[in-house]
Write a protein that holds these residues in place. Structure first.
Motif, PDB file in Angstrom:
ATOM      1  N   GLU A  76       0.842  -1.198   0.000  1.00 59.37           N
ATOM      2  CA  GLU A  76       0.000   0.000   0.000  1.00 59.37           C
ATOM      3  C   GLU A  76       0.877   1.249   0.000  1.00 59.37           C
ATOM      4  N   GLN A  77       0.447   2.245  -0.757  1.00 57.46           N
ATOM      5  CA  GLN A  77       1.108   3.546  -0.769  1.00 57.46           C
ATOM      6  C   GLN A  77       0.029   4.600  -0.549  1.00 57.46           C
ATOM      7  N   VAL A  78       0.191   5.402   0.492  1.00 59.59           N
ATOM      8  CA  VAL A  78      -0.814   6.424   0.778  1.00 59.59           C
ATOM      9  C   VAL A  78      -0.128   7.758   1.022  1.00 59.59           C
ATOM     10  N   VAL A  79      -0.906   8.810   0.922  1.00 59.77           N
ATOM     11  CA  VAL A  79      -0.441  10.151   1.249  1.00 59.77           C
ATOM     12  C   VAL A  79      -1.355  10.702   2.332  1.00 59.77           C
ATOM     13  N   LEU A  80      -0.758  11.179   3.413  1.00 60.26           N
ATOM     14  CA  LEU A  80      -1.517  11.699   4.544  1.00 60.26           C
ATOM     15  C   LEU A  80      -1.462  13.217   4.579  1.00 60.26           C
ATOM     16  N   ASN A  81      -2.481  13.803   5.195  1.00 63.47           N
ATOM     17  CA  ASN A  81      -2.394  15.223   5.514  1.00 63.47           C
ATOM     18  C   ASN A  81      -1.854  15.374   6.930  1.00 63.47           C
ATOM     19  N   ASN A  82      -1.759  16.591   7.426  1.00 60.07           N
ATOM     20  CA  ASN A  82      -1.145  16.819   8.724  1.00 60.07           C
ATOM     21  C   ASN A  82      -1.989  16.307   9.891  1.00 60.07           C
ATOM     22  N   GLU A  83      -3.216  15.867   9.598  1.00 62.93           N
ATOM     23  CA  GLU A  83      -4.087  15.303  10.629  1.00 62.93           C
ATOM     24  C   GLU A  83      -4.079  13.781  10.598  1.00 62.93           C
ATOM     25  N   GLY A  84      -3.227  13.214   9.732  1.00 66.23           N
ATOM     26  CA  GLY A  84      -3.117  11.767   9.653  1.00 66.23           C
ATOM     27  C   GLY A  84      -4.178  11.097   8.812  1.00 66.23           C
ATOM     28  N   LYS A  85      -4.913  11.885   8.033  1.00 65.13           N
ATOM     29  CA  LYS A  85      -5.961  11.322   7.186  1.00 65.13           C
ATOM     30  C   LYS A  85      -5.451  11.137   5.759  1.00 65.13           C
ATOM     31  N   LYS A  99      10.214  19.868  -2.227  1.00 67.07           N
ATOM     32  CA  LYS A  99       9.192  20.890  -2.492  1.00 67.07           C
ATOM     33  C   LYS A  99       8.204  20.985  -1.335  1.00 67.07           C
ATOM     34  N   GLU A 100       7.870  19.837  -0.754  1.00 65.57           N
ATOM     35  CA  GLU A 100       6.891  19.832   0.334  1.00 65.57           C
ATOM     36  C   GLU A 100       7.377  20.622   1.545  1.00 65.57           C
ATOM     37  N   LEU A 101       8.676  20.526   1.840  1.00 65.10           N
ATOM     38  CA  LEU A 101       9.220  21.187   3.019  1.00 65.10           C
ATOM     39  C   LEU A 101       9.199  22.710   2.910  1.00 65.10           C
ATOM     40  N   LYS A 102       8.977  23.209   1.715  1.00 62.29           N
ATOM     41  CA  LYS A 102       8.876  24.657   1.527  1.00 62.29           C
ATOM     42  C   LYS A 102       7.466  25.175   1.831  1.00 62.29           C
ATOM     43  N   LYS A 103       6.531  24.236   2.033  1.00 58.57           N
ATOM     44  CA  LYS A 103       5.151  24.609   2.322  1.00 58.57           C
ATOM     45  C   LYS A 103       4.908  24.630   3.834  1.00 58.57           C
ATOM     46  N   PHE A 110       2.267  13.973   3.070  1.00 63.01           N
ATOM     47  CA  PHE A 110       3.143  13.077   3.822  1.00 63.01           C
ATOM     48  C   PHE A 110       2.984  11.652   3.280  1.00 63.01           C
ATOM     49  N   PRO A 111       3.913  11.227   2.419  1.00 65.56           N
ATOM     50  CA  PRO A 111       3.811   9.883   1.834  1.00 65.56           C
ATOM     51  C   PRO A 111       4.159   8.795   2.839  1.00 65.56           C
ATOM     52  N   LEU A 112       3.511   7.655   2.691  1.00 69.53           N
ATOM     53  CA  LEU A 112       3.746   6.512   3.578  1.00 69.53           C
ATOM     54  C   LEU A 112       3.645   5.231   2.759  1.00 69.53           C
ATOM     55  N   TYR A 113       4.620   4.350   2.969  1.00 68.30           N
ATOM     56  CA  TYR A 113       4.622   3.057   2.290  1.00 68.30           C
ATOM     57  C   TYR A 113       4.399   1.960   3.322  1.00 68.30           C
TER      58      TYR A 113
END
Length: 246
Positions: A76-85, A99-103, A110-113
């Motif tokens: 599974e590969q998912v991307v989370l927001n800052n609330e863990g959703k 690029k993400e760290l500039k936001k 937040f990618p998760l494998y």
């Protein structure tokens, strides 16, 4: 009166025109080579990324076998927001942490494998931070208690050879094996790289530093805790371990 013959090849204008033509030709050749090699370079980068992700869970492979094993073990590969959703419509593999760290944190992806190796689940988090001279980055895999480190991989852009650059070495990576990221109070503290930490304990949230690479080591410590803390809401939903209320 004898007429002098001018050798045009020795004139300034000829030299100037010849130089311009050669620059144009070389530029066209280099541009064509770069364009032709770009797909291969991109594919090599993708496979190297797969190799690094797999290495955190103990699956070693060369580039030729990376895709097959990645498809086999990464379930599974998912991307989370800052609330863990989980965010829909975003490909985890294509998220660029630079690029993400500039936001702002609340706008980052937040990618998760999630891997399954011999029936055991692992959560793999991409990392990125700052070393002494430039960016450092890597991956850290957590066991299914989302507290115990299965393995880690680190890389860098320009750390000092023989010092900070040693974070890529296998002996340094394996210092993180079985370390805990939560302390006894349930606080997510990550794993700190500490000079002179010769303790064999896997419950102190610390590993021994590389001699002469204090700033790079601090960068690794900060990178791990900063990135993992963004996954805390997700971790809370996936485990019954003691987690402090933040």
């Amino acid at each position: 009166m004898e007429e002098k013959t001018v050798n045009k090849t020795n004139s300034n204008s000829y030299t100037f025109i010849f130089s311009i033509v050669m620059v144009v030709i070389v530029g066209v050749v280099l541009a064509f080579a770069a364009t032709s090699l770009q797909p291969r370079q991109y594919e090599n980068m993708r496979k190297e990324k797969m190799q690094n992700i797999l290495a955190t869970v103990g699956v070693e492979t060369d580039r030729d076998g990376a895709q097959e094993l990645f498809d086999q073990y990464i379930t599974e590969q998912v991307v989370l927001n800052n609330e863990g959703k989980v965010k829909e419509g975003v490909d985890a593999f294509d998220v660029d942490l630079a690029k993400e760290l500039k936001k702002p944190a609340n706008e980052q992806n937040f990618p998760l494998y999630i891997a399954d190796v011999e029936g055991k689940a692992y959560y793999i988090v991409p990392l990125r931070g700052a070393g002494l001279w430039n960016a450092i980055f890597g991956y850290i895999a957590l066991k299914d208690d989302v507290n115990t480190v299965k393995g880690a991989v680190f890389d860098h852009v320009g750390e000092t050879p023989g010092l900070g650059a040693e974070i890529t070495q296998e002996w340094f990576r394996h210092r993180f094996d079985d370390e805990k990221i939560f302390d006894d109070n349930g606080e997510l503290v990550g794993v700190s790289v500490v000079k002179g930490n010769a303790s064999a304990s896997k419950d102190d949230n610390k590993v021994d530093a590389i001699s002469g690479a204090t700033i790079t080591g601090d960068g690794v410590s900060d990178m791990i805790s900063e990135r993992l803390n963004h996954y805390l809401p997700y971790f809370k939903s996936k485990t019954d371990i003691k987690v402090a209320n933040n």
